[in-house]
Each structure stands twice: as C-alpha cells, then as structure tokens.
Scaffold this motif. Structure first.
Motif, PDB file in Angstrom:
ATOM      1  N   ASP A  80       1.027  -1.321  -0.028  1.00 12.46           N
ATOM      2  CA  ASP A  80       0.096   0.009  -0.120  1.00 12.46           C
ATOM      3  C   ASP A  80       0.853   1.314  -0.023  1.00 12.46           C
ATOM      4  O   ASP A  80       1.608   1.482   0.979  1.00 12.46           O
ATOM      5  CB  ASP A  80      -0.853   0.013   1.284  1.00 12.46           C
ATOM      6  N   GLY A 123       1.129   4.681  -0.026  1.00  8.51           N
ATOM      7  CA  GLY A 123       0.411   5.874   0.787  1.00  8.51           C
ATOM      8  C   GLY A 123       1.193   7.129   0.325  1.00  8.51           C
ATOM      9  O   GLY A 123       2.518   7.180  -0.085  1.00  8.51           O
ATOM     10  N   LYS A 146       3.413   0.754   3.267  1.00 13.95           N
ATOM     11  CA  LYS A 146       3.089  -0.367   3.748  1.00 13.95           C
ATOM     12  C   LYS A 146       3.255  -1.804   3.040  1.00 13.95           C
ATOM     13  O   LYS A 146       2.716  -1.916   2.115  1.00 13.95           O
ATOM     14  CB  LYS A 146       1.987  -0.430   4.637  1.00 13.95           C
ATOM     15  N   GLU A 155      -7.816   1.080  -3.897  1.00 11.75           N
ATOM     16  CA  GLU A 155      -7.219   1.545  -2.589  1.00 11.75           C
ATOM     17  C   GLU A 155      -8.379   0.962  -1.316  1.00 11.75           C
ATOM     18  O   GLU A 155      -8.162   0.502  -0.252  1.00 11.75           O
ATOM     19  CB  GLU A 155      -6.821   2.815  -2.456  1.00 11.75           C
ATOM     20  N   ASN A 170      -9.986   5.685   8.176  1.00 13.04           N
ATOM     21  CA  ASN A 170      -8.612   5.481   7.944  1.00 13.04           C
ATOM     22  C   ASN A 170      -7.641   6.979   8.030  1.00 13.04           C
ATOM     23  O   ASN A 170      -7.958   7.883   7.268  1.00 13.04           O
ATOM     24  CB  ASN A 170      -8.382   5.130   6.502  1.00 13.04           C
TER      25      ASN A 170
HETATM   26 MG    MG Z   1      -3.069   5.004   3.123  1.00 13.29          MG
END
Ligand code: MG
Ligand code: ATP
Length: 270
Positions: free
Chosen positions: A6, A8, A13, A71, A100
């Motif tokens: 992920d 971002g 991550k 996402e 989130n």
């Molecule tokens: Mg994120």
C-alpha cells in the motif's frame, strides 16, 4: 511469494508471505528506490499486488509486473480480515465504519461484501506533522510523540465551561468549544512546545471523531474501526479518540497492525 504493497502519500506499507507466516514492513514513500531495491533483493519472481495513491508512481519504477488494486476495496477487505483474526466480527456486525487516518482521512462503511467511501477530510496525520512543524520546528516523528505526551492539550483551547462561566452549560462543560481559541491565554502565558503539540493532536483527534460519529449515526451503526499509521505509537491520539467516541455513544476499535489493512487487502486480492 506474494507481496502486498500500500503505497500511501507518506508511508508505504508492505505485507509479504514467508515460511512462518506474514511479515510487515514500512518504508517512507519518498524513498521509492529503497522499496524497489528491497523487493529485488528479496524475491526473484514476486507476485506483486499494489494499492494506494502512489501505486502508479511505484509501478513505473518497478522492473516486475504487478497488479494494481483499488485502494478503498483493499483497505476494507484488510480490515475485515483483521477483525476476523481478532474475533471482532460479531461485535462489528452487521455494519461498521472504517476511519483511515493516513496523510489525510477517509471514512468508509462496510457491510458484508459491500463497502462504500462515505467521506473524508484533509485533517489527518499530515496535519499533525505540518502544524507541529510550523508551531515548534519539530519534524522527527518519535520526538513529536514524546513531546505530545508531556503537554497539556487543553491549555490553548476554550472549553464549554469557559464560555458558560456563570451558569450550568447545556452540554458537558469539559468539551472543547474552540480548538486553539484561547488567544487571551496565549498572550498572557508562555506556552510550551509540548502544549502546542498536544493541542494539535487533540484538534485532529476531536475533528476525526466528530466526523466518524456523525457518519456512524447516519448509517445507523455503533462500531467505528480506526486505522492508519497516524495511530502508530500515538497513545495520546488513541486515548482522545477512544474517550470522545464513547462519550458520543459509539464503539471505537483500534486494530493492531491496522495501518497494514490496505496492504493485506491487496495481498489477498486475486
Ligand atoms: Mg493510506
Ligand atoms: P494516505 O492514505 O493519505 O495516502 P498514507 O497511507 O501514507 O497516506 P499512513 O501511513 O496511514 O498514511 O499514515 C501516515 C501518518 O502516520 C503520518 O502523517 C504521520 O502522522 C504518521 N506516522 C507514523 N509513523 C511515521 C513515520 N515513521 N514517519 C512519518 N510519519 C509517520
């Protein structure tokens, strides 16, 4: 050899399969070459699934084929998986909110296989870092966390009690009436770095809670699952959000490794 990433706005991550189970790793997204190097050094033919706003940027740099995953779908799938693993599925049924808190904040609603992004806000982990830097010059994440613990987050605010000074307030007096609203105190007292940072954390936490609670209200659910690296090591922020969410009649959940939800969801996507 499956790897879920992920990528971002701030942190990438990574979740990957090993013989002994899944492992997690975080690398700042600005160090994109380090991410590609890390993958190259570790895997020869990885099955890569990439999500997040910087997925496209990372794909361009990769010498491997990779699958791009939505996402929001990945995040919600990852949260469902973590809830199940932590035996929280019943407590969060039939419907729950996901908040989130990344660089910015996104709020989702999940029910069974259905998920939807309900809203969001620019008030997020990036705000915490940016305002802290402006006010104090601090830019080291661990220092910021240490300092925030020592500050009095209320010293820059105006509470409901401050306003209703001569009568019983119509709502709880300890609630914040105005974040950073106490100009008189700012002029008359020397406030510490610690106080500034604590006040920033409180403003971010209270705003995120208010948005999440209102979304939960509208969707007729009590469960709010808070995820994102912004909670990493930030007990102060968690405590503000936990307390305020409960005060507003909702049930907060913080998942261990919740910030890896997107990467987990991407990894699992077939
Ligand atoms: Mg994120
Ligand atoms: P977005 O989802 O908005 O694209 P992102 O996925 O990069 O962003 P997260 O990784 O969930 O966001 O959270 C980023 C936030 O986590 C930062 O803004 C900061 O507040 C906090 N954070 C935690 N650890 C670190 C770190 N080592 N360095 C910088 N920020 C960190």
């Amino acid at each position: 050899n499956s790897v879920g990433i992920d990528a971002g706005g701030t942190l990438s991550k990574i979740v990957y399969e090993t013989e002994s189970g899944w492992e997690c790793k975080k690398i700042p997204t600005v160090r994109i070459n380090e991410i590609t190097e890390w993958i190259r050094a570790r895997f020869s033919y990885p099955q890569l699934h990439i999500t997040g706003g910087k997925a496209g940027a990372l794909l361009e740099k990769l010498s491997f084929p990779a699958k791009k995953i939505n996402e929001f779908e990945a995040t919600c799938e990852g949260v469902k998986w973590l809830l199940e693993k932590n035996n929280l599925t019943t407590e969060t049924s039939p419907r729950f909110m996901v908040t989130n808190v990344g660089t910015g904040t996104s709020i989702h609603c999940v029910e069974g296989d259905y998920y939807e992004r309900i809203g969001g806000s620019g008030m997020g982990g990036g705000t915490l870092l940016g305002l802290t830097y402006l006010l104090t010059g601090e830019d080291n994440y661990d220092n910021i966390l240490e300092l925030s613990k020592k500050g009095d987050s209320r010293s820059l605010n105006i509470t409901v009690d401050d306003i209703y000074s001569h009568e019983v307030p119509p709502i709880s007096g300890s609630l914040t009436a105005s974040n950073f609203g106490n100009v008189a105190k700012m002029k008359s007292t020397t406030l510490s770095k610690e106080d500034y940072i604590a006040a920033v954390v409180r403003m971010v936490g209270e705003t995120i809670t208010t948005m999440s609670v209102q979304a939960a209200e509208r969707l007729n659910t009590e469960a709010i699952v808070y995820i994102g690296s912004t909670f990493d090591g930030n007990e102060t922020l968690k405590e503000i959000i936990r307390t305020y969410t409960e005060l507003r009649g909702k049930k907060p959940f913080f998942l261990e490794n919740g910030e890896f939800s997107g990467a987990i969801g991407a990894l699992m996507n077939n």
